[in-house]
Scaffold this motif. Structure first.
Motif, short mmCIF file in Angstrom:
data_model
loop_
_atom_site.label_atom_id
_atom_site.label_comp_id
_atom_site.label_asym_id
_atom_site.label_seq_id
_atom_site.Cartn_x
_atom_site.Cartn_y
_atom_site.Cartn_z
N GLY A 1 -1.04 7.67 -2.85
CA GLY A 1 -1.17 8.21 -1.51
C GLY A 1 0.08 8.49 -1.05
N ASN A 2 1.05 7.41 -1.07
CA ASN A 2 2.27 7.79 -0.44
C ASN A 2 3.23 8.80 -0.88
N PRO B 1 4.78 0.89 -2.42
CA PRO B 1 3.35 0.33 -1.70
C PRO B 1 3.31 -0.97 -1.11
N VAL B 2 4.10 -1.76 -1.33
CA VAL B 2 4.35 -3.28 -0.89
C VAL B 2 5.49 -3.15 -0.02
N GLU B 3 5.24 -3.47 1.45
CA GLU B 3 6.31 -3.58 2.44
C GLU B 3 7.14 -4.84 2.44
N THR B 4 6.45 -5.81 2.39
CA THR B 4 7.11 -7.36 2.27
C THR B 4 6.75 -8.06 1.28
N ALA B 5 7.50 -8.72 0.29
CA ALA B 5 6.94 -9.58 -0.67
C ALA B 5 6.03 -10.84 -0.10
N PRO C 1 -1.94 12.48 8.74
CA PRO C 1 -2.56 11.36 7.83
C PRO C 1 -2.98 10.35 8.79
N GLY C 2 -4.23 9.57 8.26
CA GLY C 2 -4.66 8.46 9.24
C GLY C 2 -3.78 7.30 9.38
N GLU C 3 -4.20 6.29 10.05
CA GLU C 3 -3.38 4.88 10.26
C GLU C 3 -2.76 4.55 9.03
N TRP C 4 -1.53 3.86 9.13
CA TRP C 4 -0.78 3.11 8.52
C TRP C 4 -1.53 1.87 8.26
N LEU C 5 -1.52 1.01 7.39
CA LEU C 5 -2.27 -0.27 7.31
C LEU C 5 -1.64 -1.19 8.03
N VAL D 1 -1.35 4.47 3.91
CA VAL D 1 -2.31 5.34 4.92
C VAL D 1 -3.61 4.98 4.47
N ARG D 2 -4.74 5.02 5.47
CA ARG D 2 -5.94 4.67 5.06
C ARG D 2 -6.67 6.05 4.75
#
Length: 393
Positions: free
Chosen positions: A243-244, A279-283, A374-378, A386-387
């Protein structure tokens, strides 16, 4: 040091965390913070610099096992211990047993099936002329692959998506608890069914049979924890990679045109997508087992540390013009899949699925474009995606 209340950034932190992290990096690579939605007395450290993040990811003094500082967690109590919540020697043992079954050869054997699933999904999607790319391709591809790989019977994947999303981006503590309880019950029954059914050619059956040279095997609780991790991490990250990645291409038409003109750039483009909007913002949390320093900042024993992957990958000290999406960039060393002993076990599968999905989509939908915002970010600081991603062609 007075903590920075990340909740005060409001919706900006969800919509555009890069601007927030850039402002923090200007003040230094490590900050005392209060995460959004956390208790007013809760504080953690947040690492936002690239070199500091890379070093912290591999620092054995920063444990993944919260029990080493007296913590217990919902998923570990209900599901069991897994790779993301263990340290050596337990982690070494678990990873060794899993590696016997989840091999590169096994991933490579999946290539034709990943292509077939992708083609089938696009056969269904393309005649409509428009779609939500998340619901039509980015989600069903990896969940189908991981379910088939593990030997999970056909299940209500819409329901599983809700449970999985609630675990990684919870809307409330109660809904998170309910989701984990339901997944734990399902996996317990699935593993017992496979034990009773006898040998089968799937990863979960192989994990049940996997035996080290000294006769060591995964316990029932460890099997449940591993299945949980593989099911959740094995598709949630790939949903966001696809998606991203597509969103980055569609909002950078020059880069999209360059890739269409030379699909030989696809492998490098996937790596740049992982760097630019991983895809992962913070570990997941780490815990200081002894006093230490990160970039001159003293971390006390028992304190919590978050390592910002999204933040690190936009650090201008590591990547020139970090906010520029450039598929010809050399993004080697990006941290999208982590670093050190906890480097993502499923990275080769995620790359295979990302290359197949995005490459096939671009070839079969030459006029692909956005069909609205795009829809909202998680929500939360764990996942970045994005959803909904409306597209047309």
């Amino acid at each position: 040091m007075e903590p920075i209340d990340l909740g005060e950034y409001g919706d900006e932190l969800r919509r555009n965390p890069h601007a927030v992290y850039a402002r923090l990096r200007e003040r230094g690579p490590v900050h005392r913070v209060r995460p959004p939605g956390s208790d007013k007395d809760y504080e953690s450290w947040l690492v936002v610099g690239y070199e500091e993040a890379r070093a912290a990811l591999a620092d054995p003094r920063l444990a993944k096992d919260g029990s080493r500082i007296g913590l217990t967690f919902l998923d570990e109590d209900l599901i069991g211990r897994h790779l993301l919540a263990t340290d050596p020697p337990h982690h070494t043992r678990l990873r060794g047993l899993v590696a016997r079954a989840f091999t590169m050869r096994r991933v490579e054997r999946l290539r034709p099936r990943v292509q077939q699933i992708t083609d089938d999904l696009l056969d269904e999607m393309l005649p409509a002329g428009r779609a939500d790319l998340i619901g039509s391709l980015a989600y069903p591809l990896p969940i189908t692959v991981i379910c088939e790989l593990l030997g999970v019977p056909e299940m209500d994947r819409d329901e599983f998506r809700k449970l999985s999303t609630e675990v990684v981006a919870p809307t409330s503590s109660q809904s998170e608890y309910d989701a984990v309880v339901r997944l734990a019950g399902y996996l317990t029954e699935l593993i017992e069914d496979k034990r009773c059914a006898g040998p089968a050619d799937d990863l979960l059956s192989d994990l049940i049979r996997a035996t080290a040279e000294d006769g060591d095997r995964l316990s029932a609780q460890e099997l449940r924890g591993m299945a949980y991790l593989l099911l959740i991490a094995g598709h949630e990250t790939t949903v966001n990679l696809i998606g991203n990645g597509v969103l980055a291409l569609l909002t950078h038409p020059g880069q999209l045109a360059a890739l269409r003109a030379d699909m030989g750039l696809l492998d490098g483009a996937i790596e740049e997508m992982l760097r630019y909007e991983g895809p992962v913002e913070t570990a997941t949390f780490r815990y200081a087992t002894e006093p230490l320093e990160i970039a001159g900042t003293r971390i006390g024993q028992g304190e919590h540390v978050m390592i910002g992957l999204t933040a690190a990958q936009r650090d201008g000290a590591r990547y020139a013009e970090p906010d520029r999406f450039d598929i010809r960039r050399d993004p080697r060393g990006h941290l999208a899949f982590g670093h050190g002993i906890h480097y993502c076990l499923g990275a080769p599968l995620a790359r295979l699925e990302g290359r197949t999905a995005i490459g096939t989509l671009l070839r079969r939908a030459p006029a692909l474009t956005l069909d609205g915002p795009p829809g909202e970010w998680l929500p939360g600081l764990l996942m970045r995606g994005v959803r909904i991603l409306p597209v047309r062609w």
